[in-house]
Design an enzyme around this catalytic site. Sequence first.
Site, PDB file in Angstrom:
ATOM      1  N   ARG A 138       0.668  -1.256   0.092  1.00  0.00           N
ATOM      2  CA  ARG A 138      -0.001  -0.051  -0.129  1.00  0.00           C
ATOM      3  C   ARG A 138       0.941   1.121  -0.125  1.00  0.00           C
ATOM      4  O   ARG A 138       0.436   2.275  -0.550  1.00  0.00           O
ATOM      5  CB  ARG A 138      -0.800   0.081   1.232  1.00  0.00           C
ATOM      6  CG  ARG A 138      -2.110   1.003   0.939  1.00  0.00           C
ATOM      7  CD  ARG A 138      -3.198   0.960   2.165  1.00  0.00           C
ATOM      8  NE  ARG A 138      -2.439   0.831   3.424  1.00  0.00           N
ATOM      9  CZ  ARG A 138      -3.318   0.948   4.698  1.00  0.00           C
ATOM     10  NH1 ARG A 138      -4.473   0.272   4.560  1.00  0.00           N
ATOM     11  NH2 ARG A 138      -2.592   0.841   5.725  1.00  0.00           N
ATOM     12  N   LYS A 240      -2.732   6.770   2.093  1.00  0.00           N
ATOM     13  CA  LYS A 240      -2.617   7.273   3.444  1.00  0.00           C
ATOM     14  C   LYS A 240      -1.836   8.600   3.354  1.00  0.00           C
ATOM     15  O   LYS A 240      -0.593   8.532   3.862  1.00  0.00           O
ATOM     16  CB  LYS A 240      -1.879   6.192   4.028  1.00  0.00           C
ATOM     17  CG  LYS A 240      -2.644   5.271   4.819  1.00  0.00           C
ATOM     18  CD  LYS A 240      -2.402   4.028   5.693  1.00  0.00           C
ATOM     19  CE  LYS A 240      -2.336   4.846   7.101  1.00  0.00           C
ATOM     20  NZ  LYS A 240      -3.780   4.943   7.612  1.00  0.00           N
ATOM     21  N   GLU A 276     -16.260   6.455   4.968  1.00  0.00           N
ATOM     22  CA  GLU A 276     -15.327   5.931   6.090  1.00  0.00           C
ATOM     23  C   GLU A 276     -15.212   6.828   7.415  1.00  0.00           C
ATOM     24  O   GLU A 276     -15.685   8.280   7.135  1.00  0.00           O
ATOM     25  CB  GLU A 276     -14.016   5.389   5.921  1.00  0.00           C
ATOM     26  CG  GLU A 276     -13.077   6.625   5.312  1.00  0.00           C
ATOM     27  CD  GLU A 276     -11.710   5.845   4.972  1.00  0.00           C
ATOM     28  OE1 GLU A 276     -11.092   5.606   5.933  1.00  0.00           O
ATOM     29  OE2 GLU A 276     -11.412   5.726   3.575  1.00  0.00           O
TER      30      GLU A 276
END
EC number: 2.6.1.42
Length: 393
Positions: A138, A240, A276
Amino acid sequence: MIHRGLWLHNLVQSYRVGSSSSSSTLFKLVYRYNSSTSLAKSSLKQSCELSCKSNTEPSNMDWDKLGFKLMPTDYVYSMKCSNEGNFEQGRLELHGNIELSPAAAVLNYGQGIFEGTKAYRKEDGSLLLFRPDQNGVRMRIGAERMCMPSPSVDQFVDAVKQTAIANRRWVPPSGKGSLYIRPLLMGTGAVLGVAPAPQYTFLAYASPVGNYFKEGLAPLRLYVEDEFDRASPGGTGFVKTIGNYSRCLAALSRAKNKGFSDVLFLDSVHKKYVEELSSCNIFIVQGNQISTPAANGTILSGVTRSSIIEIARDHGFKVEERKIAVDELMEAEEVFCTGTAVGVASVGSITYHNKRVEFKTGSQSVSQKFYSTLIGIQTGVVEDKKGWIVEID
């Protein structure tokens, strides 16, 4: 081996004779020599300190009172990226502040991403990591989106391992918490105009943690945010990057001031579909069906999220990744959240447009079943049949 003083003397004499060589070049060479000598001494010192500290439990530590606050540990892992885009050999450094140019790309333009993973202690004292390779994958995806070079997955996992081992005395006893490890990749090179940084730094630091929310394992109280949004199509919501989290702060602060645990964001286009929370993914339960918002570019594809999807299917549930309207959310039987920091957290109530709805919680809930399975695998109590666990000691 040439004595250090004699080596420097000969170097200075050679540059005095050579008229084409500049004093600045001499300074750079001497500086590099001094730096490399200091580095060798520092590494030796750190190795000695590491061997002395690694098995000594911190004094005055009450593992039962761990929350999710930074508690500096002993070592930070650091790895620099050369101008060619290759990461140099990383090293452990004593935990402390870092120096940055005021023109660093991470400070001026937010060119930075991070990850979060944990080390757990088994009953026998050995250390376990949970799917660190997925965090490494990721990070590479995020780095590409942010125009940054990235460590290989192997380099990433090795950095996490070294960070955990170096700070092993800070890993809580089994059942008392975990060592949260924060890998960070940032543009540390100086830039003035909008452009990728010329240099990059990868860091990994650690902190012992307990439960993420102040409620502990008690059900969460969520507030649906319909003014601010977390991400938008074509943006960076799926990685992120540090900016994703700072843009949540206004909504999160407002929700917490009203007594809520966290804020739940809706999509930025229709203000209708669930996305989210500020720090974790969300699931809804309706009978034997479990649904979670699809990872379509605006939400983070969490490592815990993907793990729970597999665990749910193993338990016989039908799992769908799809759009979930907020009205459907409010009619669910059960709601829970997942993330590295939060684990699996049940939701007790959600407030939307001043309407508060309560959901099923407790020992017989689906979320409790998944929590027990997940934490069992992570701590070595439940057999890992999927190859998720990396034992490092």
